[in-house]
Design an enzyme around this catalytic site. Sequence first.
Site, PDB file in Angstrom:
ATOM      1  N   GLY A   1       4.305   7.040  -2.787  1.00 34.99           N
ATOM      2  CA  GLY A   1       2.752   6.879  -3.123  1.00 34.99           C
ATOM      3  C   GLY A   1       2.009   7.418  -2.012  1.00 34.99           C
ATOM      4  O   GLY A   1       1.041   8.214  -2.582  1.00 34.99           O
ATOM      5  N   HIS A   2       2.239   7.464  -0.895  1.00 39.32           N
ATOM      6  CA  HIS A   2       1.497   8.212   0.245  1.00 39.32           C
ATOM      7  C   HIS A   2       1.805   9.886  -0.005  1.00 39.32           C
ATOM      8  O   HIS A   2       0.796  10.398   0.089  1.00 39.32           O
ATOM      9  CB  HIS A   2       2.113   8.102   1.590  1.00 39.32           C
ATOM     10  CG  HIS A   2       2.131   6.584   1.999  1.00 39.32           C
ATOM     11  ND1 HIS A   2       3.388   5.772   2.181  1.00 39.32           N
ATOM     12  CD2 HIS A   2       1.216   5.859   2.317  1.00 39.32           C
ATOM     13  CE1 HIS A   2       3.003   4.628   2.690  1.00 39.32           C
ATOM     14  NE2 HIS A   2       1.634   4.709   2.826  1.00 39.32           N
TER      15      HIS A   2
HETATM   16  P1  AMP Z   1      -0.725   2.237   4.237  1.00 38.46           P
HETATM   17  O1  AMP Z   1      -0.021   3.030   5.105  1.00 38.46           O
HETATM   18  O2  AMP Z   1      -0.067   1.147   3.106  1.00 38.46           O
HETATM   19  O3  AMP Z   1      -1.947   1.714   4.703  1.00 38.46           O
HETATM   20  O4  AMP Z   1      -1.576   3.343   2.944  1.00 38.46           O
HETATM   21  C1  AMP Z   1      -1.951   4.317   3.388  1.00 38.46           C
HETATM   22  C2  AMP Z   1      -2.647   4.986   2.334  1.00 38.46           C
HETATM   23  O5  AMP Z   1      -1.762   5.168   0.865  1.00 38.46           O
HETATM   24  C3  AMP Z   1      -3.811   4.119   1.482  1.00 38.46           C
HETATM   25  O6  AMP Z   1      -4.935   4.884   1.068  1.00 38.46           O
HETATM   26  C4  AMP Z   1      -3.004   3.370   0.369  1.00 38.46           C
HETATM   27  O7  AMP Z   1      -3.927   2.867  -0.589  1.00 38.46           O
HETATM   28  C5  AMP Z   1      -2.159   4.492  -0.061  1.00 38.46           C
HETATM   29  N1  AMP Z   1      -1.081   3.895  -1.119  1.00 38.46           N
HETATM   30  C6  AMP Z   1      -0.016   3.037  -0.515  1.00 38.46           C
HETATM   31  N2  AMP Z   1       0.845   2.912  -1.456  1.00 38.46           N
HETATM   32  C7  AMP Z   1       0.398   3.479  -2.424  1.00 38.46           C
HETATM   33  C8  AMP Z   1       1.047   3.544  -3.917  1.00 38.46           C
HETATM   34  N3  AMP Z   1       2.110   2.839  -4.379  1.00 38.46           N
HETATM   35  N4  AMP Z   1       0.280   4.212  -4.552  1.00 38.46           N
HETATM   36  C9  AMP Z   1      -0.954   5.067  -4.247  1.00 38.46           C
HETATM   37  N5  AMP Z   1      -1.277   4.834  -2.921  1.00 38.46           N
HETATM   38  C10 AMP Z   1      -0.820   4.157  -1.985  1.00 38.46           C
END
Ligand code: AMP
Length: 285
Positions: A40-41
Amino acid sequence: MSKSIPVVRSVQALRNVVKGWREEGHSVGLVPTMGALHHGHLSLVRAIAEKADRIIVSIFVNPTQFGEGEDFDKYPRTETEDRKKLASTPASLVFAPNAREMYPSGFASKVNVGGISERLEGALRPGHFDGVATVVSKLLLQAMPDVAIFGEKDYQQLAVIRRFVSDLNIPVEIMGGTLIREADGLAASSRNAYLTDQERQVAATFNIALNELTAKVQNGTDIRQAEKEACEALLSAGFLSVDYVAVVDPESLEPLDRLDRNARVLAVARIGGVRLLDNMAINKA
Ligand code: AMP
């Protein structure tokens, strides 16, 4: 040894790199993360590459967005692996400051976003969006990118960020990145690593419940009834509790009574000690 991407840890070093890029005429993109990177990231890094030719990925587990009793201490920290994963993407640099660099002694400011940040996640996690808005404001001012991207996985977070970037006239384009799922439909998340095999199987029903809700609402089922049935489906599938299943306006996040426009369902359910977030577009036929 596999290649890994360069890292800077201070705001000054970050600014020096960005200054060099600017002098060479490059555009700059920022992908804020808390690390423990998954596909996702990585999809955000690839998406922003269409708009920026130098890309910073920040990795910072931000203490101010975690509440008391939440998982700050056990949040996975995997910087070496993260940098290796980024080596096969268009990312140019990792910015990985420590807490003292971000919040030096005497730090006393907060970005508080009204309205949109008070509902749903904001109501259940007091102070969470203050922490997000404050750290994202700092990252934007530190890197001064042309564009920054945030995933639709955290749909309310993206809406809150769009709100304060507009309110504060921060000169950056905010992009939304498509929610990326695992093969069985579970939204990819760093927190999925906390799930046991059995919990992981239950977690896969989250996406099914939201798909069913979407179909029902599109076929004219009363929205409150469809939300209630989705909660019941999650509980009978094995979720411990449901924090909310809410069909809302996709911009204001106000609850909707009728599908008189495109909508979004936002949901959070708990399994074991893990809180899972998911959401889905509900398009008006
Ligand atoms: P985090 O590290 O979980 O705070 O996420 C960092 C970024 O990655 C944020 O903008 C999240 O929304 C995005 N993100 C996390 N998981 C996903 C996913 N499955 N699909 C798309 N973006 C994601």
